[in-house]
Design a protein around this motif. Structure first.
Motif, PDB file in Angstrom:
ATOM      1  N   ASN A 295     -31.409 -42.056 -31.247  1.00  0.00           N
ATOM      2  CA  ASN A 295     -31.851 -41.136 -32.307  1.00  0.00           C
ATOM      3  C   ASN A 295     -30.924 -39.932 -32.429  1.00  0.00           C
ATOM      4  O   ASN A 295     -30.590 -39.499 -33.530  1.00  0.00           O
ATOM      5  N   LEU A 296     -30.515 -39.403 -31.290  1.00  0.00           N
ATOM      6  CA  LEU A 296     -29.648 -38.217 -31.299  1.00  0.00           C
ATOM      7  C   LEU A 296     -28.246 -38.541 -31.803  1.00  0.00           C
ATOM      8  O   LEU A 296     -27.555 -37.672 -32.340  1.00  0.00           O
ATOM      9  N   ALA A 297     -27.812 -39.781 -31.607  1.00  0.00           N
ATOM     10  CA  ALA A 297     -26.454 -40.173 -32.017  1.00  0.00           C
ATOM     11  C   ALA A 297     -26.266 -40.098 -33.523  1.00  0.00           C
ATOM     12  O   ALA A 297     -25.141 -40.121 -34.022  1.00  0.00           O
ATOM     13  N   GLN A 298     -27.380 -40.017 -34.270  1.00  0.00           N
ATOM     14  CA  GLN A 298     -27.300 -39.905 -35.725  1.00  0.00           C
ATOM     15  C   GLN A 298     -27.072 -38.464 -36.172  1.00  0.00           C
ATOM     16  O   GLN A 298     -26.929 -38.193 -37.352  1.00  0.00           O
ATOM     17  N   SER A 299     -27.087 -37.533 -35.184  1.00  0.00           N
ATOM     18  CA  SER A 299     -26.949 -36.108 -35.512  1.00  0.00           C
ATOM     19  C   SER A 299     -25.494 -35.760 -35.830  1.00  0.00           C
ATOM     20  O   SER A 299     -24.657 -36.631 -36.027  1.00  0.00           O
ATOM     21  N   ASP A 300     -25.214 -34.481 -35.796  1.00  0.00           N
ATOM     22  CA  ASP A 300     -23.879 -34.009 -36.180  1.00  0.00           C
ATOM     23  C   ASP A 300     -22.835 -34.341 -35.105  1.00  0.00           C
ATOM     24  O   ASP A 300     -23.183 -34.721 -33.984  1.00  0.00           O
ATOM     25  N   PRO A 301     -21.550 -34.177 -35.426  1.00  0.00           N
ATOM     26  CA  PRO A 301     -20.468 -34.535 -34.498  1.00  0.00           C
ATOM     27  C   PRO A 301     -20.535 -33.845 -33.142  1.00  0.00           C
ATOM     28  O   PRO A 301     -20.100 -34.405 -32.139  1.00  0.00           O
ATOM     29  N   SER A 302     -21.075 -32.620 -33.086  1.00  0.00           N
ATOM     30  CA  SER A 302     -21.142 -31.912 -31.796  1.00  0.00           C
ATOM     31  C   SER A 302     -22.058 -32.641 -30.820  1.00  0.00           C
ATOM     32  O   SER A 302     -21.804 -32.667 -29.611  1.00  0.00           O
ATOM     33  N   VAL A 303     -23.137 -33.244 -31.346  1.00  0.00           N
ATOM     34  CA  VAL A 303     -24.063 -34.015 -30.495  1.00  0.00           C
ATOM     35  C   VAL A 303     -23.384 -35.299 -30.041  1.00  0.00           C
ATOM     36  O   VAL A 303     -23.473 -35.691 -28.868  1.00  0.00           O
ATOM     37  N   GLN A 304     -22.684 -35.951 -30.954  1.00  0.00           N
ATOM     38  CA  GLN A 304     -21.950 -37.175 -30.584  1.00  0.00           C
ATOM     39  C   GLN A 304     -20.890 -36.870 -29.533  1.00  0.00           C
ATOM     40  O   GLN A 304     -20.720 -37.637 -28.576  1.00  0.00           O
ATOM     41  N   ALA A 305     -20.219 -35.748 -29.689  1.00  0.00           N
ATOM     42  CA  ALA A 305     -19.190 -35.350 -28.712  1.00  0.00           C
ATOM     43  C   ALA A 305     -19.814 -35.132 -27.346  1.00  0.00           C
ATOM     44  O   ALA A 305     -19.226 -35.490 -26.310  1.00  0.00           O
ATOM     45  N   ALA A 306     -21.036 -34.561 -27.309  1.00  0.00           N
ATOM     46  CA  ALA A 306     -21.726 -34.340 -26.028  1.00  0.00           C
ATOM     47  C   ALA A 306     -22.096 -35.663 -25.370  1.00  0.00           C
ATOM     48  O   ALA A 306     -22.057 -35.788 -24.145  1.00  0.00           O
ATOM     49  N   ILE A 307     -22.441 -36.666 -26.168  1.00  0.00           N
ATOM     50  CA  ILE A 307     -22.773 -37.994 -25.626  1.00  0.00           C
ATOM     51  C   ILE A 307     -21.526 -38.647 -25.039  1.00  0.00           C
ATOM     52  O   ILE A 307     -21.562 -39.269 -23.973  1.00  0.00           O
ATOM     53  N   LEU A 308     -20.396 -38.491 -25.733  1.00  0.00           N
ATOM     54  CA  LEU A 308     -19.165 -39.176 -25.328  1.00  0.00           C
ATOM     55  C   LEU A 308     -18.432 -38.457 -24.189  1.00  0.00           C
ATOM     56  O   LEU A 308     -17.565 -39.043 -23.545  1.00  0.00           O
ATOM     57  N   ARG A 309     -18.858 -37.201 -23.903  1.00  0.00           N
ATOM     58  CA  ARG A 309     -18.186 -36.420 -22.862  1.00  0.00           C
ATOM     59  C   ARG A 309     -18.395 -37.056 -21.498  1.00  0.00           C
ATOM     60  O   ARG A 309     -19.376 -37.732 -21.243  1.00  0.00           O
ATOM     61  N   ASP A 310     -17.442 -36.824 -20.589  1.00  0.00           N
ATOM     62  CA  ASP A 310     -17.541 -37.294 -19.192  1.00  0.00           C
ATOM     63  C   ASP A 310     -17.781 -38.800 -19.105  1.00  0.00           C
ATOM     64  O   ASP A 310     -18.685 -39.282 -18.418  1.00  0.00           O
TER      65      ASP A 310
ATOM     66  N   ALA B 210     -30.174 -29.681 -29.196  1.00  0.00           N
ATOM     67  CA  ALA B 210     -29.764 -31.078 -29.375  1.00  0.00           C
ATOM     68  C   ALA B 210     -28.571 -31.416 -28.486  1.00  0.00           C
ATOM     69  O   ALA B 210     -28.439 -32.541 -28.001  1.00  0.00           O
ATOM     70  N   VAL B 211     -27.693 -30.442 -28.268  1.00  0.00           N
ATOM     71  CA  VAL B 211     -26.541 -30.641 -27.377  1.00  0.00           C
ATOM     72  C   VAL B 211     -26.979 -30.513 -25.918  1.00  0.00           C
ATOM     73  O   VAL B 211     -26.569 -31.290 -25.055  1.00  0.00           O
ATOM     74  N   GLU B 212     -27.853 -29.530 -25.642  1.00  0.00           N
ATOM     75  CA  GLU B 212     -28.293 -29.276 -24.268  1.00  0.00           C
ATOM     76  C   GLU B 212     -29.066 -30.449 -23.678  1.00  0.00           C
ATOM     77  O   GLU B 212     -29.028 -30.675 -22.472  1.00  0.00           O
ATOM     78  N   VAL B 213     -29.772 -31.196 -24.522  1.00  0.00           N
ATOM     79  CA  VAL B 213     -30.614 -32.284 -24.017  1.00  0.00           C
ATOM     80  C   VAL B 213     -29.798 -33.519 -23.630  1.00  0.00           C
ATOM     81  O   VAL B 213     -30.285 -34.389 -22.903  1.00  0.00           O
ATOM     82  N   ILE B 214     -28.545 -33.596 -24.081  1.00  0.00           N
ATOM     83  CA  ILE B 214     -27.741 -34.798 -23.849  1.00  0.00           C
ATOM     84  C   ILE B 214     -27.514 -35.063 -22.357  1.00  0.00           C
ATOM     85  O   ILE B 214     -27.685 -36.183 -21.874  1.00  0.00           O
TER      86      ILE B 214
END
Length: 800
Positions: A614-629, A585-589
């Motif tokens: 859809n992924l943004a509803q996941s856990d904080p680590s996934v949200q952090a990966a979206i917000l990175r960079d 889920a993190v790798e796909v971001i």
């Protein structure tokens, strides 16, 4: 490292066990595996080197014939080299590249052992250059300069040994894989150095070998060897980025072939044509140059006509097939050699007959997808297709014959009638997929190109209608699309392929090092993922893992985009917890974020946004990966798009991220983000308004500062009135929820609301005679009024 620390004690104990020749073999192998585990820690790896661990490993491998222990120690060396370049240099000082290759010849000859030695050599290259082929990480310019001599020595030695007569076929393939993986423009950019150093001649020597033809000087090769040489030569030639270097390469290759031909015997002619064929499969420009030289085509046709020399005929037929690479050359080959190909097709030798069949298929497909060009009659094409399918479905035919049958289908499936015929024949279709599942890389190109043709997933050039009309007016030839290449027919073919488990075959073939082949795999999987109902089959077949590798690792730029789009499509319709479990889920971001680029199409942008929602509803680590960079800014960019679907998807994605503390802080900063969310309530698209107001409702629940920002907007009252009095229950609920958050935030905000017409709306909603409003909405209005009474801003109605 202090000798008293636990790590140091474990290293000392392990090395003592390795030195102890009286220990039982299994205990020494365990010690070797323990050393491998310890070497994974950088501090332990350095300590092993300090205690002369590399020398100990060298002595054990040199003096003791103990393959299992040697394998464990070779793997341990790889881990030591992985940490830093200086450790890799120490290993090289003790083990030369030549001595490691000699181990492939004398001692470590099983597939597992050869792979371990190959991995060690690759790890040494990675450490000295900073390159990582798996993640497509480019080399470090600083390291390349610092360790230039060592890198040059490693690369030239490996390439020099590729044509060694004493190497086994699998060992030769492992060396060729190392060269092909590291030589290209996406790796060390080493093509010109190998050209100048003369190592290209070693590769050409291997290119001239045939698997089933043995002379006194022949090398041992496998079915994949010449394909690997073709890929290596292709990548080498791509590095030659100026005309003089390319000309030098062409001349050296032709000079090498002429030198071969001076022998005058059949062996020299066969090897020369084999080299040209290999060049035509990789460095096409060089191959075309060689075949255009005086006497080469004539020699090829003469050899094809030698009835008494079956090997010459087979090699010549193969060269004719490779030579007919362009429409013009197909036409000239058809003029010069069609009669010879027809004659070869009647040969009693099946190997010759199948090559002639492919040549005829290639000439028959010269029109490509243009339905108006037919070199042969439709009946002739169908007869050729039947011949290819007969070979493919016959379990008694060997893999080589099936490879050539697939090669014939590559060209025939440019015709939509043949595509339909092949997909209607489930036996032939399953046979094609089963051949692919064997993982034989020599059939890779044929299978993938056929599947790309069947799915119409090749790159299509968009032709402007105005230019089309202009071409017709100028009486220029305009290609015609075949009626069976329309979307309805293509969709049906894709479904048949997906239901035949083509994903499993593509997973097997994804191990290839060929960038163009990896892109084709992406295209086929993406064509399947275009259909909602087929995406589950890709997930079940292991397609997600492969797509992640293709989107993040070694691939063409376009291939990465296509793989990312396929992942986005999966993420849209399948629960991310199922499609991308755990770390995936993190790798796909990152692949999805790469689709949020101006160079990508609006469809690619939209699908990425939907998957991220859809992924943004996941856990904080996934949200952090979206917000990175600076990820949030990329999402916000699509807020301002005129395209309704893009704006809606971006707003929905932001709504799912809005409770993240990092995002809340962004809205609390001095900017107009809160204002824009409220202004989106004026959009015409209901889904966009629902997403924006939902985001604002959650934001005002979490932040008093954002509540205060609302009343600073010039037309806030007008917009809040629209929401709170809306006839759409979803909007009215959100409007009242925002108002409730503002009232609960502070007495000052509550006072500003009570002093406006909004107060009258709240009172009206709570009246018992108003029965067309949902109960939960009435409860929010009642809560607002109750809080206003608590603040002393209004008095309760005594009659109520």
């Amino acid at each position: 490292m202090n000798e008293d620390c636990p790590m140091a004690k474990r290293v000392i104990h392990t090395m003592d066990q390795l030195k102890n020749g009286s220990l039982p073999p299994d205990k020494r192998v365990n010690a070797g595996n323990n050393l491998l585990v310890l070497a994974k820690e950088s501090a332990a790896a350095r300590y092993i080197v300090e205690r002369n661990g590399i020398e100990l490993i060298h002595d054990i491998i040199e003096k003791e014939r103990f393959p299992e222990l040697a394998l464990a120690l070779i793997r341990g060396l790889s881990e030591i080299c992985r940490h830093e370049a200086e450790l890799a240099i120490k290993v090289l000082n003790c083990f030369s590249v030549n001595s490691l290759i000699d181990l492939m010849i004398d001692r470590l000859t099983t597939e597992e052992q050869i792979v371990a030695l190959q991995y060690l050599l690759q790890t040494i290259i990675n450490s000295l250059t900073g390159l990582d082929p798996k993640t497509n990480q480019p080399p470090s310019e600083e390291k390349l300069k610092q360790f230039e001599d060592q890198v040059e020595s490693v690369m030239s030695t490996i390439t020099n040994r590729t044509n060694s007569r004493v190497l086994s076929g699998s060992a030769r393939d492992s060396l060729l894989e190392l060269v092909s993986r590291n030589v290209g423009i996406n790796a060390l950019y080493y093509g010109y150095k190998l050209l100048k150093g003369g190592q290209i001649f070693n590769l050409l020597e291997v290119a001239g070998e045939l698997e089933d033809l043995h002379y006194e000087s022949s090398m041992s090769i496998t079915r994949s060897t010449r394909s690997l040489v073709a890929i290596t030569l292709e990548r080498l030639y791509e590095c030659l980025d100026f005309d003089k270097a390319r000309e030098e390469c062409r001349e050296k290759c032709m000079g090498f072939i002429r030198e071969k031909l001076r022998g005058g015997d059949s062996e020299s002619r066969i090897q020369s044509l084999a080299i040209i064929t290999t060049l035509l499969q990789g460095a096409v420009e060089v191959g075309n140059y060689c075949i255009s030289q005086q006497g080469v085509v004539e020699m090829m046709l003469m050899m094809a006509g030698e009835d008494s020399e079956e090997v010459q005929q087979r090699v010549a037929a193969e060269a004719i097939v490779a030579a007919a690479s362009k429409k013009e050359r197909c036409t000239s080959i058809a003029t010069l050699g069609l009669g010879i190909l027809k004659k070869l097709y009647t040969s009693s030798n099946e190997g010759i007959r199948v090559r002639a069949l492919v040549g005829l298929c290639k000439i028959g497909s010269v029109g490509g997808g243009d339905a108006s060009i037919k070199p042969f009659s439709d009946d002739s094409l169908h007869q050729l297709a039947k011949a290819c399918k007969r070979i493919l479905t016959n379990p008694k035919k060997d893999q080589d014959l099936k490879k050539w049958a697939i090669e014939g289908l590559v060209y025939l499936t440019l015709d939509a009638d043949i595509k339909e015929e092949l997909c209607a024949d489930m036996e032939a279709l399953k046979a094609l997929i089963n051949v692919a599942k064997t993982g034989d890389m020599s059939i890779l190109y044929g299978v993938l190109t056929t599947l790309v043709n069947l799915t119409n997933s090749f790159e299509k050039k968009e032709i402007m209608p105005e230019l089309l009309e202009l071409a017709k007016f100028a009486k220029q030839h305009v290609p015609e699309e075949h009626p069976k290449d329309t979307k309805e027919f293509v969709d049906e073919r894709v479904k048949k392929l997906a239901n035949s488990d083509v994903t499993s075959a593509l997973v097997v073939l994804s191990k290839t090092e060929s960038m163009s082949s990896r892109e084709m795999i992406c295209r086929i999987l993406n064509a399947i993922c275009e259909h909602h109902e087929l995406r589950g089959r890709v997930v079940q077949g292991g397609g997600v893992k492969v797509l992640l590798q293709l989107a993040r690792g070694s691939n063409t730029k376009r291939g990465k985009i296509i793989a990312s789009q396929a992942l986005a499509r999966i993420g849209i319709s399948i629960d991310p917890r199922i499609a991308f479990p755990g770390q995936r889920a993190v790798e796909v971001i990152k692949p999805l974020m790469n689709l949020l680029d101006v160079e990508c199409s609006a469809l690619e942008n939209f699908e990425a946004l939907m998957a991220l929602t859809n992924l943004a509803q996941s856990d904080p680590s996934v949200q952090a990966a979206i917000l990175r960079d600076n990820g949030f800014s990329k999402l916000e960019h699509y807020y301002f798009e005129d395209h309704t679907m893009l704006k809606r998807a971006a707003t929905q994605c932001v709504a799912n991220l809005i409770t993240n503390p990092e995002v809340i802080k962004l809205y609390e900063d001095e900017n107009d983000r809160v204002k824009y969310l409220l202004l989106l309530s004026e959009e015409e698209d209901l889904d966009t308004i629902l997403a924006a107001t939902g985001a604002l409702a959650m934001l005002t629940s979490a932040s008093t500062k954002c509540c205060e920002k609302i009343v600073t907007i010039s037309n806030w009252l007008e917009l809040m009135m629209l929401l709170c009095s809306s006839s759409e229950p979803g909007l009215q609920h959100r409007g009242l929820f925002i108002a409730q958050n503002m009232v609960l935030a502070s007495k000052e905000l509550a006072e500003k609301i009570v002093d406006t017409q909004l107060f009258e709306v709240f009172v009206a909603i709570t009246r018992p005679e108003i029965d067309n409003i949902e109960k939960n909405i009435k409860q929010i209005a009642e809560k607002i009024l109750a809080k206003s009474v608590e603040y002393g801003l209004i008095k309760p109605n005594q009659d109520a």
